[in-house]
Design a protein around this motif. Structure first.
Motif, PDB file in Angstrom:
ATOM      1  N   ILE A 147     -17.957  22.587  18.919  1.00  0.00           N
ATOM      2  CA  ILE A 147     -17.262  23.293  19.999  1.00  0.00           C
ATOM      3  C   ILE A 147     -18.212  23.552  21.163  1.00  0.00           C
ATOM      4  N   THR A 148     -19.449  23.927  20.853  1.00  0.00           N
ATOM      5  CA  THR A 148     -20.434  24.187  21.905  1.00  0.00           C
ATOM      6  C   THR A 148     -20.652  22.947  22.762  1.00  0.00           C
ATOM      7  N   LEU A 149     -20.933  21.817  22.122  1.00  0.00           N
ATOM      8  CA  LEU A 149     -21.228  20.595  22.859  1.00  0.00           C
ATOM      9  C   LEU A 149     -20.030  20.096  23.657  1.00  0.00           C
ATOM     10  N   ASN A 150     -18.873  20.100  23.040  1.00  0.00           N
ATOM     11  CA  ASN A 150     -17.692  19.599  23.737  1.00  0.00           C
ATOM     12  C   ASN A 150     -17.285  20.511  24.888  1.00  0.00           C
ATOM     13  N   THR A 151     -17.448  21.813  24.701  1.00  0.00           N
ATOM     14  CA  THR A 151     -17.168  22.746  25.792  1.00  0.00           C
ATOM     15  C   THR A 151     -18.144  22.521  26.936  1.00  0.00           C
ATOM     16  N   ALA A 152     -19.410  22.298  26.600  1.00  0.00           N
ATOM     17  CA  ALA A 152     -20.427  22.038  27.622  1.00  0.00           C
ATOM     18  C   ALA A 152     -20.081  20.791  28.426  1.00  0.00           C
ATOM     19  N   ILE A 153     -19.694  19.738  27.730  1.00  0.00           N
ATOM     20  CA  ILE A 153     -19.371  18.481  28.412  1.00  0.00           C
ATOM     21  C   ILE A 153     -18.115  18.637  29.253  1.00  0.00           C
ATOM     22  N   ALA A 154     -17.124  19.331  28.716  1.00  0.00           N
ATOM     23  CA  ALA A 154     -15.890  19.556  29.479  1.00  0.00           C
ATOM     24  C   ALA A 154     -16.170  20.370  30.734  1.00  0.00           C
ATOM     25  N   MET A 155     -17.061  21.348  30.647  1.00  0.00           N
ATOM     26  CA  MET A 155     -17.414  22.144  31.823  1.00  0.00           C
ATOM     27  C   MET A 155     -18.191  21.306  32.833  1.00  0.00           C
ATOM     28  N   ALA A 156     -19.039  20.401  32.327  1.00  0.00           N
ATOM     29  CA  ALA A 156     -19.785  19.513  33.217  1.00  0.00           C
ATOM     30  C   ALA A 156     -18.833  18.600  33.977  1.00  0.00           C
ATOM     31  N   ARG A 198     -14.042  13.867  13.494  1.00  0.00           N
ATOM     32  CA  ARG A 198     -14.930  13.203  12.540  1.00  0.00           C
ATOM     33  C   ARG A 198     -15.324  11.820  13.036  1.00  0.00           C
ATOM     34  N   ARG A 199     -14.378  11.115  13.637  1.00  0.00           N
ATOM     35  CA  ARG A 199     -14.682   9.786  14.167  1.00  0.00           C
ATOM     36  C   ARG A 199     -15.710   9.879  15.294  1.00  0.00           C
ATOM     37  N   ALA A 200     -15.546  10.885  16.148  1.00  0.00           N
ATOM     38  CA  ALA A 200     -16.483  11.067  17.260  1.00  0.00           C
ATOM     39  C   ALA A 200     -17.876  11.418  16.745  1.00  0.00           C
ATOM     40  N   VAL A 201     -17.946  12.275  15.724  1.00  0.00           N
ATOM     41  CA  VAL A 201     -19.241  12.659  15.149  1.00  0.00           C
ATOM     42  C   VAL A 201     -19.947  11.436  14.581  1.00  0.00           C
ATOM     43  N   ARG A 202     -19.187  10.563  13.902  1.00  0.00           N
ATOM     44  CA  ARG A 202     -19.795   9.346  13.351  1.00  0.00           C
ATOM     45  C   ARG A 202     -20.330   8.447  14.453  1.00  0.00           C
ATOM     46  N   GLN A 248     -21.563   9.578  17.117  1.00  0.00           N
ATOM     47  CA  GLN A 248     -22.537  10.423  17.822  1.00  0.00           C
ATOM     48  C   GLN A 248     -22.144  10.590  19.289  1.00  0.00           C
ATOM     49  N   THR A 249     -20.909  10.921  19.476  1.00  0.00           N
ATOM     50  CA  THR A 249     -20.388  11.172  20.815  1.00  0.00           C
ATOM     51  C   THR A 249     -19.465  12.380  20.768  1.00  0.00           C
ATOM     52  N   ALA A 250     -19.031  12.836  21.921  1.00  0.00           N
ATOM     53  CA  ALA A 250     -18.162  14.012  21.996  1.00  0.00           C
ATOM     54  C   ALA A 250     -16.713  13.575  21.991  1.00  0.00           C
ATOM     55  N   ILE A 251     -15.860  14.349  21.339  1.00  0.00           N
ATOM     56  CA  ILE A 251     -14.456  13.995  21.272  1.00  0.00           C
ATOM     57  C   ILE A 251     -13.802  14.034  22.646  1.00  0.00           C
ATOM     58  N   VAL A 252     -14.294  14.888  23.543  1.00  0.00           N
ATOM     59  CA  VAL A 252     -13.708  14.956  24.888  1.00  0.00           C
ATOM     60  C   VAL A 252     -13.987  13.687  25.677  1.00  0.00           C
ATOM     61  N   ASP A 253     -14.983  12.906  25.242  1.00  0.00           N
ATOM     62  CA  ASP A 253     -15.259  11.611  25.865  1.00  0.00           C
ATOM     63  C   ASP A 253     -14.628  10.468  25.085  1.00  0.00           C
ATOM     64  N   ALA A 254     -14.809  10.486  23.756  1.00  0.00           N
ATOM     65  CA  ALA A 254     -14.336   9.378  22.927  1.00  0.00           C
ATOM     66  C   ALA A 254     -12.816   9.341  22.808  1.00  0.00           C
ATOM     67  N   TYR A 255     -12.209  10.519  22.668  1.00  0.00           N
ATOM     68  CA  TYR A 255     -10.753  10.602  22.496  1.00  0.00           C
ATOM     69  C   TYR A 255     -10.210  11.732  23.367  1.00  0.00           C
ATOM     70  N   PRO A 256     -10.271  11.577  24.679  1.00  0.00           N
ATOM     71  CA  PRO A 256      -9.928  12.687  25.585  1.00  0.00           C
ATOM     72  C   PRO A 256      -8.488  13.165  25.497  1.00  0.00           C
ATOM     73  N   GLY A 257      -7.589  12.298  24.999  1.00  0.00           N
ATOM     74  CA  GLY A 257      -6.191  12.695  24.893  1.00  0.00           C
ATOM     75  C   GLY A 257      -5.811  13.253  23.538  1.00  0.00           C
ATOM     76  N   SER A 258      -6.780  13.346  22.629  1.00  0.00           N
ATOM     77  CA  SER A 258      -6.501  13.851  21.282  1.00  0.00           C
ATOM     78  C   SER A 258      -6.238  15.355  21.331  1.00  0.00           C
ATOM     79  N   PRO A 259      -5.519  15.885  20.342  1.00  0.00           N
ATOM     80  CA  PRO A 259      -5.181  17.316  20.348  1.00  0.00           C
ATOM     81  C   PRO A 259      -6.394  18.238  20.457  1.00  0.00           C
ATOM     82  N   ALA A 260      -7.456  17.947  19.709  1.00  0.00           N
ATOM     83  CA  ALA A 260      -8.637  18.809  19.745  1.00  0.00           C
ATOM     84  C   ALA A 260      -9.335  18.734  21.099  1.00  0.00           C
ATOM     85  N   ALA A 261      -9.431  17.533  21.663  1.00  0.00           N
ATOM     86  CA  ALA A 261     -10.081  17.367  22.966  1.00  0.00           C
ATOM     87  C   ALA A 261      -9.324  18.115  24.053  1.00  0.00           C
ATOM     88  N   VAL A 262      -8.011  18.048  24.013  1.00  0.00           N
ATOM     89  CA  VAL A 262      -7.197  18.758  25.002  1.00  0.00           C
ATOM     90  C   VAL A 262      -7.406  20.258  24.873  1.00  0.00           C
TER      91      VAL A 262
END
Length: 288
Positions: free
Chosen positions: A35-44, A229-233, A235-249
């Motif tokens: 959550i920390t990393l994805n929030t940081a990237i989304a804010m960036a 889990r796919r994004a973690v494997r 080594q990327t952020a879900i907000v980048d790898a799957y920006p339209g996914s429920p968690a990323a949104v």
């Protein structure tokens, strides 16, 4: 020594207000770092200049989650080998990461003198930032409590497990009764839907409302999403790898909301106050 360091902090070149948010949870495995990393990237992505401080000083993993190569870390800053700016690594969308060490117990048990070294490091920070996200360690150690108390906003991450709620309550109780913290923001993570997130928040609120004088606010419900889990494997952020996914949104919505949280006009919330408060807490603790 503390007074001298505090004086130098007030002379920081970086004098503007900085939003400081601690992301914590008590229990490990609740998805706090994600959550920390994805929030940081989304804010960036919103145009904010964001730094992530890996405050799990002995078991760092922020850089690993993004597949970043780290040559130096905070231990090198403390030893005087380099400055804080020298150890910063750049992640997706320009976020800056202050990496800690992994498997080093000494970093998890810093002395007052070493904390003073961190103060000097932050007082000399030249990299401009708007937001500092602090990814705390699991548990309720003095370091976790100090980082949380010194931040403007505390996001407590919980999931639908009895131990998660128990540990979150223990953390909130300690911060409230021992450190005078009254406001907490709650993130319900890995829930099936918004309703389950609200029910989880209700469970926590019911207990805190009965025994503590605190105000809780549910700021996000992050659904369980296999794409994480796919994004973690990858080594990327879900907000980048799957920006339209429920968690990323949901995380992007959290980032939008966090960006609007006010920064107090009083001394609290400056980066120099954050580090000064951290060292002051440790110094008092060592004198007991």
């Amino acid at each position: 020594m503390i007074d001298d360091q505090a004086s130098s902090l007030r002379k920081m070149k970086q004098s503007r207000l900085i939003k400081v948010i601690a992301v914590t949870g008590g229990k490990g495995g609740v998805g706090k770092t994600n959550i920390t990393l994805n929030t940081a990237i989304a804010m960036a992505k919103q145009g904010k200049r964001v730094m992530v401080l890996d405050a799990d000083l002995g078991l760092a993993n922020v850089d690993v989650m993004l597949g970043l190569r780290v040559e130096k870390n905070l231990s090198h800053v403390l030893s005087g080998e380099c400055t804080l700016d020298d150890v910063l690594v750049t992640g997706p969308h320009g976020i800056k990461i202050a990496p800690a060490t992994s498997g080093t117990q000494s970093m998890a048990e810093l002395s007052t003198t070493q904390h003073a070294g961190l103060i000097r490091a932050f007082s000399e920070l030249r990299t401009p930032i708007d937001v500092l996200l602090v990814d705390t360690a699991a548990g309720i150690s003095d370091m976790v409590l100090s980082f949380a108390k010194a931040s403007q906003d505390i996001m407590v991450v919980v999931c639908d497990e009895p131990t998660s709620l128990t540990d979150a309550y223990a953390l909130i109780k300690l911060l409230n009764r021992e450190h005078g913290v009254f406001r907490f923001k709650v993130v319900a993570n890995m829930v099936r839907d918004v309703r389950e997130g609200q029910e989880l928040f209700s469970k926590l609120s019911k207990v805190t409302g009965r025994f503590l004088d605190v105000a809780l606010e549910l700021v996000a419900t992050i659904p369980f999403d296999e794409n994480i889990r796919r994004a973690v494997r990858k080594q990327t952020a879900i907000v980048d790898a799957y920006p339209g996914s429920p968690a990323a949104v949901a995380i992007s919505q959290l980032a939008n909301r966090a960006a609007s949280w006010p920064i107090p006009a009083q001394p609290g919330g400056h980066l120099e106050f954050f580090i000064e408060q951290l060292i002051a807490e440790k110094a008092v603790g060592n004198q007991r």
